[in-house]
Every structure is written in structure tokens, then in C-alpha cells.
Design a protein around this motif. Structure first.
Motif: not given
Ligand SMILES: Nc1ncnc2c1ncn2[C@@H]1O[C@H](COP(=O)(O)OP(=O)(O)O)[C@@H](O)[C@H]1O
Ligand SMILES: [Mg+2]
Length: 294
Positions: A239-265
Motif C-alpha cells: 500500500a501507498t496509503r492506508v485508511l484505518v477503520m474502527c467501528r465504522g469510523e476512520q481513525v487514521e488515514y495517511g501514507t503507508a510510511e506515516q501509518i507504519f512509522s508514526a501511527p497516531q492512534h
């Protein structure tokens, strides 16, 4: 083959999204009727997919990943209500009739499901099913469609595709069947492919092969791909970009690099922590031992 831009079913003019993206999902909300009244199973989700890009959607089971993809494909259960916007090649898909969506599905946007048996007809050979899919959208002769179906099987790594085209779904192993589904999904060169947990039912070795195949095809065909999984490790390599979902909500959306190296949630970190990694050192192909019938 046709240019991979959605044509308005009622017009000859292909449209481009002003953003230049292939798929633009904006503030998508999906409400399903339940015995306890309407429930929002997807809440205000936004993401985009470019041509030649793989976007991952991850989240635990029940987080709304499938409902998001079914909303894009116009395949939601009866009674579902959608809000927001889903544009493919600049065309709004929400609110289209079933007939219009049938013309778009397969030709402009295709989906691969977790269980290929649920989408393949057990009574017809896989060759015929791929042929029919092609003919339904492209109107080719049977002979021409057969040639294209065999080529499609070859492209997804089915050995002896000419012979295998004459086999029935049950004559293929799980991994091979998923290859057949991918061949069918891509036979009309859709602009968008949504793969909803395509590898979840497969063992780890075969999973890696299917992933590698999807990534290869994506590079070659420049199909915009949405890859849905409950397993963050699976998409880390594609993936180049990743959307993270939890209970129907978008908890995080960003580049794969952001999500994998610095997950915010915390939720994303939990998903990251709970996974064994798919290594770059992918195992050799499952063939021919994966083939059930020689
Ligand atoms: N036909 C249905 N009617 C009502 N609720 C449903 C239906 N199908 C799924 N759901 C609910 O919608 C939510 C999201 O489901 P889904 O998109 O399938 O999750 P995921 O694909 O992330 O596992 C879940 O809470 C599920 O129970
Ligand atoms: Mg699902």
C-alpha cells in the motif's frame, strides 16, 4: 482495450475527476436497517485512490471495511442508505440505478472477495465464466472471448491455461481459485479493483503469492487498487496509503510510511503490534502442488 476512464452510462463522453484521482470517497456514511433501528456502519469516511496506486483499508472484523467497498460497488444490502459522495473517474456513483451500476461493475470497477466460491458458479467452467464476463461488457465473439479468457488465466499464473479453462471451480485449490477470481475481475481492464480480504482464507505461503501477483498486475495494468484486510502486515508491502477503520469510523488515514512509522492512534498501534511480518523473502510459487486436479 478501452481507456480506463468511466463513461457515463448515458453518455459517450469520458469524464475526469477534477482532483486527478481515480476514486474519490468523500464523507461516506452507510446506514443499515436493523431490528433495533437504523445503524451507521460506516461513518463519515473519506479517502482517495489514484491510478497506479494501492490503498489499504485495515481494521478489525466488523469495522465497516466491507460495507465501505460494497457502497463503492453499489452492492449494499437492501434498505441501506448512503450519504456523501463516491466518484469514479469524476462520475458520482451514489444514487445510480442497479442497471447503471451493473454496467460499471466488471467493466470499470471490479471486486475480488474473500471466498471465491461465493462468486463463481459451480456449474460452469471457469473459462466460460471469464468469457461471459468479457462478452457481457465488450460484446466480443465467443472465439475471441475464449482467447481473452485463456490469456487472462495465463496472466494470473495458472499453468496450462487452455486446458484449465475447461475445468470447474471445484477442480482448483483455494489459491488457484483466487487467481481465477482475479483473472475474471481484471478481464475487462477495469480502472478500479477492490480486493476485500482476498487472502484471508488462504494459508500464509499462498497469501504471499496472491499478494505478489496483485502487486505485479497492479504495476503492469495501472489499476487503482483498494486492498482490504484485517491484518496490517499484509498491506505493509503493497500500500501507498492506508485508511484505518474502527467501528465504522476512520481513525487514521495517511501514507503507508506515516501509518507504519508514526501511527497516531492507539488502535493503529495495537494493530501494528499484533502482527507477524510478511517478509520480502517471499516463498516460491505454490505450483504445481497447489493444483488439485492434474
Ligand atoms: N446486512 C446487515 N445488516 C445490518 N448490519 C450489518 C449487515 N452486514 C453487516 N452488518 C454490520 O455492519 C458492520 C460492518 O460490517 P463489515 O463492513 O462487514 O465489517 P468488516 O468488513 O470490517 O469486517 C458490522 O457491525 C456488521 O455487524
Ligand atoms: Mg469484511
Amino acid at each position: 482495450m478501452s481507456e480506463s476512464v468511466v463513461e457515463d452510462p448515458g453518455s459517450e463522453v469520458p469524464v475526469e475527476d477534477p482532483t486527478g484521482e481515480l476514486l474519490v470517497v468523500e464523507n461516506l456514511t452507510v446506514t443499515l436497517p436493523t431490528t433495533r433501528g437504523p445503524v451507521d456502519v460506516v461513518k463519515d469516511v473519506s479517502f482517495t485512490v489514484g491510478r497506479n496506486e494501492t490503498v489499504g483499508i485495515v481494521g478489525e472484523s466488523g469495522s465497516g471495511k466491507s460495507m465501505t467497498s460494497l457502497a463503492v460497488m453499489g452492492l449494499l444490502p437492501r434498505g441501506a442508505v448512503t450519504r456523501g459522495s463516491v466518484r469514479l473517474g469524476g462520475l458520482e456513483l451514489l444514487g445510480r440505478t442497479d442497471r447503471e451500476m451493473r454496467r460499471i461493475r466488471g467493466a470499470q470497477a471490479s471486486m475480488v472477495f474473500q471466498d471465491p466460491l461465493s462468486s463463481l458458479n459451480p456449474y460452469y467452467t471457469v473459462g466460460l465464466q471469464i468469457e461471459e464476463m468479457y462478452r457481457a461488457h465488450r460484446g466480443a465473439s465467443r472465439k475471441e472471448a475464449r482467447k481473452i479468457a485463456v490469456e487472462a488465466l495465463a496472466r494470473v499464473g495458472i499453468p496450462e491455461p487452455e486446458r484449465r479453462a475447461g475445468h470447474y471451480p471445484h477442480q482448483f485449490s483455494g489459491g488457484q481459485r483466487q487467481r481465477v477470481m482475479i483473472a475474471m475481475a481484471l478481464v475487462c481492464s477495469p480502472a478500479l479493483l477492490i480486493a476485500d480480504e482476498p487472502t484471508t482464507a488462504l494459508d500464509v505461503t499462498v497469501q504471499a503469492q496472491i499478494l505478489r501477483l496483485l502487486a505485479e498486475l497492479q504495476r503492469r495494468t495501472r489499476t487503482g487498487t483498494v486492498f482490504i484486510t484485517h491484518d496490517l502486515a499484509v498491506i505493509s508491502s503493497v500500500a501507498t496509503r492506508v485508511l484505518v477503520m474502527c467501528r465504522g469510523e476512520q481513525v487514521e488515514y495517511g501514507t503507508a510510511e506515516q501509518i507504519f512509522s508514526a501511527p497516531q492512534h492507539a488502535y493503529t498501534r495495537k494493530l501494528l503490534d499484533s502482527i507477524p511480518r510478511v517478509t520480502d523473502d517471499l516463498p516460491a510459487d505454490d505450483l504445481p502442488t497447489d493444483e488439485v486436479i492434474a
